[in-house]
Design a protein around this motif. Structure first.
Motif, PDB file in Angstrom:
ATOM      1  N   TRP A  73       0.806  -1.232   0.000  1.00  0.00           N
ATOM      2  CA  TRP A  73       0.000   0.000   0.000  1.00  0.00           C
ATOM      3  C   TRP A  73       0.835   1.276   0.000  1.00  0.00           C
ATOM      4  N   VAL A  74       1.849   1.339   0.846  1.00  0.00           N
ATOM      5  CA  VAL A  74       2.600   2.596   0.974  1.00  0.00           C
ATOM      6  C   VAL A  74       4.066   2.456   0.608  1.00  0.00           C
ATOM      7  N   GLY A  75       4.546   1.237   0.342  1.00  0.00           N
ATOM      8  CA  GLY A  75       5.914   1.057  -0.114  1.00  0.00           C
ATOM      9  C   GLY A  75       6.844   0.523   0.957  1.00  0.00           C
ATOM     10  N   ALA A  76       7.959  -0.038   0.505  1.00  0.00           N
ATOM     11  CA  ALA A  76       8.928  -0.664   1.403  1.00  0.00           C
ATOM     12  C   ALA A  76       9.631   0.346   2.303  1.00  0.00           C
ATOM     13  N   GLY A  77       9.746   1.592   1.867  1.00  0.00           N
ATOM     14  CA  GLY A  77      10.452   2.584   2.658  1.00  0.00           C
ATOM     15  C   GLY A  77       9.825   2.812   4.019  1.00  0.00           C
ATOM     16  N   TRP A  78       8.498   2.888   4.069  1.00  0.00           N
ATOM     17  CA  TRP A  78       7.826   3.109   5.348  1.00  0.00           C
ATOM     18  C   TRP A  78       7.968   1.897   6.263  1.00  0.00           C
ATOM     19  N   ALA A  79       7.976   0.706   5.694  1.00  0.00           N
ATOM     20  CA  ALA A  79       8.187  -0.492   6.510  1.00  0.00           C
ATOM     21  C   ALA A  79       9.584  -0.475   7.141  1.00  0.00           C
ATOM     22  N   LEU A  80      10.588  -0.040   6.377  1.00  0.00           N
ATOM     23  CA  LEU A  80      11.938   0.079   6.924  1.00  0.00           C
ATOM     24  C   LEU A  80      12.004   1.150   8.008  1.00  0.00           C
ATOM     25  N   ALA A  81      11.239   2.229   7.852  1.00  0.00           N
ATOM     26  CA  ALA A  81      11.210   3.297   8.850  1.00  0.00           C
ATOM     27  C   ALA A  81      10.629   2.798  10.171  1.00  0.00           C
ATOM     28  N   ILE A  82       9.616   1.948  10.104  1.00  0.00           N
ATOM     29  CA  ILE A  82       9.041   1.379  11.319  1.00  0.00           C
ATOM     30  C   ILE A  82      10.079   0.556  12.066  1.00  0.00           C
ATOM     31  N   ASN A  83      10.877  -0.189  11.334  1.00  0.00           N
ATOM     32  CA  ASN A  83      11.935  -0.972  11.971  1.00  0.00           C
ATOM     33  C   ASN A  83      12.954  -0.064  12.657  1.00  0.00           C
ATOM     34  N   ALA A  84      13.324   1.035  12.024  1.00  0.00           N
ATOM     35  CA  ALA A  84      14.262   1.974  12.638  1.00  0.00           C
ATOM     36  C   ALA A  84      13.708   2.508  13.958  1.00  0.00           C
ATOM     37  N   LEU A  85      12.425   2.847  14.000  1.00  0.00           N
ATOM     38  CA  LEU A  85      11.802   3.344  15.228  1.00  0.00           C
ATOM     39  C   LEU A  85      11.812   2.280  16.320  1.00  0.00           C
ATOM     40  N   SER A  86      11.590   1.029  15.939  1.00  0.00           N
ATOM     41  CA  SER A  86      11.581  -0.036  16.942  1.00  0.00           C
ATOM     42  C   SER A  86      12.948  -0.193  17.601  1.00  0.00           C
ATOM     43  N   PHE A  87      14.027   0.044  16.864  1.00  0.00           N
ATOM     44  CA  PHE A  87      15.362  -0.011  17.446  1.00  0.00           C
ATOM     45  C   PHE A  87      15.565   1.092  18.483  1.00  0.00           C
ATOM     46  N   VAL A  88      14.997   2.266  18.239  1.00  0.00           N
ATOM     47  CA  VAL A  88      15.118   3.374  19.190  1.00  0.00           C
ATOM     48  C   VAL A  88      14.455   3.011  20.516  1.00  0.00           C
ATOM     49  N   VAL A  89      13.257   2.462  20.455  1.00  0.00           N
ATOM     50  CA  VAL A  89      12.541   2.067  21.673  1.00  0.00           C
ATOM     51  C   VAL A  89      13.298   0.955  22.402  1.00  0.00           C
ATOM     52  N   SER A  90      13.790  -0.009  21.656  1.00  0.00           N
ATOM     53  CA  SER A  90      14.543  -1.104  22.257  1.00  0.00           C
ATOM     54  C   SER A  90      15.800  -0.594  22.964  1.00  0.00           C
ATOM     55  N   ALA A  91      16.490   0.380  22.372  1.00  0.00           N
ATOM     56  CA  ALA A  91      17.694   0.942  22.994  1.00  0.00           C
ATOM     57  C   ALA A  91      17.371   1.569  24.340  1.00  0.00           C
ATOM     58  N   ALA A  92      16.242   2.271  24.418  1.00  0.00           N
ATOM     59  CA  ALA A  92      15.849   2.908  25.677  1.00  0.00           C
ATOM     60  C   ALA A  92      15.580   1.862  26.757  1.00  0.00           C
ATOM     61  N   LEU A  93      14.956   0.768  26.388  1.00  0.00           N
ATOM     62  CA  LEU A  93      14.617  -0.269  27.365  1.00  0.00           C
ATOM     63  C   LEU A  93      15.847  -1.066  27.800  1.00  0.00           C
ATOM     64  N   THR A  94      16.700  -1.443  26.865  1.00  0.00           N
ATOM     65  CA  THR A  94      17.870  -2.237  27.238  1.00  0.00           C
ATOM     66  C   THR A  94      18.856  -1.432  28.073  1.00  0.00           C
TER      67      THR A  94
END
Length: 418
Positions: free
Chosen positions: A170-191
């Motif tokens: 629907w919106v392209g692979a770029g936005w899916a990759l962006a979601i993954n980048a955001l998930s790494f930010v949240v994970s860094a804060a928790l770890t």
């Protein structure tokens, strides 16, 4: 009742809960990236299977080249801090990939460079992660902790995969990759909030630490035999998941949505497999784990045989059950059998050996598919998995290792007899 009959609740363990949340969120993002990266490359003007092989191989090579370094560092510093640094590096990598794809300026060389950076993040993260769980939970609940953690991460992976195909379409692979980048930010804060103890400063060199880790690794036959087995199994599975599977799905089933269904079916099976393994009582864990590797051959075998989509998805579900049953038993056995102070280094040898042939498999998959045909190479992958697994069963160490509670009655019986 004894404390053993009432093991401590993992949900009341704040450190374990934070770790589980970090992994669940990060793996959710990885579910998007797993589909998005392959189809982002394939959607580029003039893209070829060989270029897809090159990009995914560039991610795998630094994982192999630097994972031993990651193990040495993880046994010297706070493992949680190292995991947070790796998460930040992963966020930068996938953020850059997303930006290039979204702007339409995505030369293959730049994609490869960021894929290398993502691979470095994994090389730092993986050995540290393997050594964190025994620091957070007591030994008697290690198997349950590994199982619960995998249930959570596999469920989030399933959700990510279920949404990724729709997102890419629907919106392209770029936005899916962006979601993954955001998930790494949240994970860094928790770890980073785990605040595990720092290691005492060592007077030995990194080379001495590597040699010590090698002695721990090589002294256990069951350990190195299974790692050799998985060097072949992982190469075959990665060739299927990273190159051959998407190619077959594009040619036969229509593309990203169909392939995301197959991968999601495997993730659903993984949830079931981890849940079963969390409470399974197995007296010979490595023998059971190796036997449960055999169904991993089903997805490439069915794809290569031209099976319908529902059959390939069913095979992927079965493979998911078996591989995560293996994963829980394997992680728990390594954590129990290897001294904690050397655990990350031994895990890094595990990762190094298991990934040793992965870049070669990824690099050859595309050109081999062009030369010999995708279906034929899928069948070769399935045969390689079966052959490597049957060979591992020949090892006495694989067949004989028992859990501590299973081995204790045998020792008592021998002592009484003497």
């Amino acid at each position: 009742m004894s404390a053993a009959e009432h093991p401590p609740s993992l949900l009341r363990n704040a450190g374990f809960v934070r770790l589980a949340l970090a992994r669940i969120i990060s793996v959710l993002g990885n579910g998007f990236a797993r589909i998005a990266l392959a189809f982002a490359v394939l959607s580029l003007p003039g893209a070829t299977p060989g270029e897809l092989s090159l990009v995914v191989a560039c991610q795998a090579v630094p994982q192999l080249a630097l994972v031993l370094v990651g193990g040495v560092i993880a046994d010297r510093v706070s493992r949680s801090a190292l995991m947070a640094v790796a998460d930040v590096l992963g966020a930068l990598s996938y953020g850059g990939l997303a930006a290039m794809v979204l702007t339409g300026r995505a030369p293959v060389a730049a994609l490869c460079a960021l894929a290398v950076t993502a691979g470095i993040a994994t090389a730092l993260f993986a050995p540290a992660m393997e050594g964190v769980i025994p620091l957070l939970v007591p030994s008697e609940v290690l198997q349950r902790a590994n199982g619960l953690l995998r249930v959570g991460t596999n469920t989030s992976l399933l959700l990510g995969l279920a949404l990724s195909g729709v997102t890419v379409a629907w919106v392209g692979a770029g936005w899916a990759l962006a979601i993954n980048a955001l998930s790494f930010v949240v994970s860094a804060a928790l770890t980073s909030s785990l605040r595990l103890r720092r290691r005492p400063r060592k007077s030995t060199s990194g080379w001495a630490d590597l040699r010590e880790g090698w002695r721990e690794f090589a002294s256990r036959q069951w350990l190195w035999v299974v790692v050799v087995q998985f060097s072949l199994v992982v190469a075959a599975m990665n060739a299927n998941a990273g190159v051959l599977g998407p190619l077959a799905a594009s040619a036969r089933f229509g593309g990203a949505r169909a392939w995301s269904l197959v991968v999601a079916a495997q993730a659903l099976g993984a949830v079931a497999g981890a849940g079963i393994a969390a409470r399974a009582r197995v007296t010979r864990p490595i023998l059971a784990a190796v036997l449960f590797t055999l169904p991993a051959a089903l997805p490439p075998a069915l794809l290569g045989a031209g099976a319908p989509l529902w059959a390939v998805a069913a095979g992927a579900f079965t493979a998911g059950v078996s591989l995560d049953f293996f994963g829980v038993l394997w992680s728990t056995t390594v954590q129990r059998e290897v001294p904690e102070e050397a655990l990350s280094r031994v895990s890094s040898y595990d990762w190094f050996g298991s990934l040793a042939l992965a870049p070669l498999g990824l690099a050859l998959a595309g050109p081999a598919a062009d030369t010999f045909g995708t279906d034929r190479m899928l069948v070769v992958c399935a045969a390689l998995i079966v052959t490597a697994t049957l060979a591992a069963l020949l090892s006495p160490g694989v067949r004989s290792l028992r859990t501590a509670d299973a081995a204790e009655p045998e020792r008592l019986e021998a002592s009484t007899a003497s």
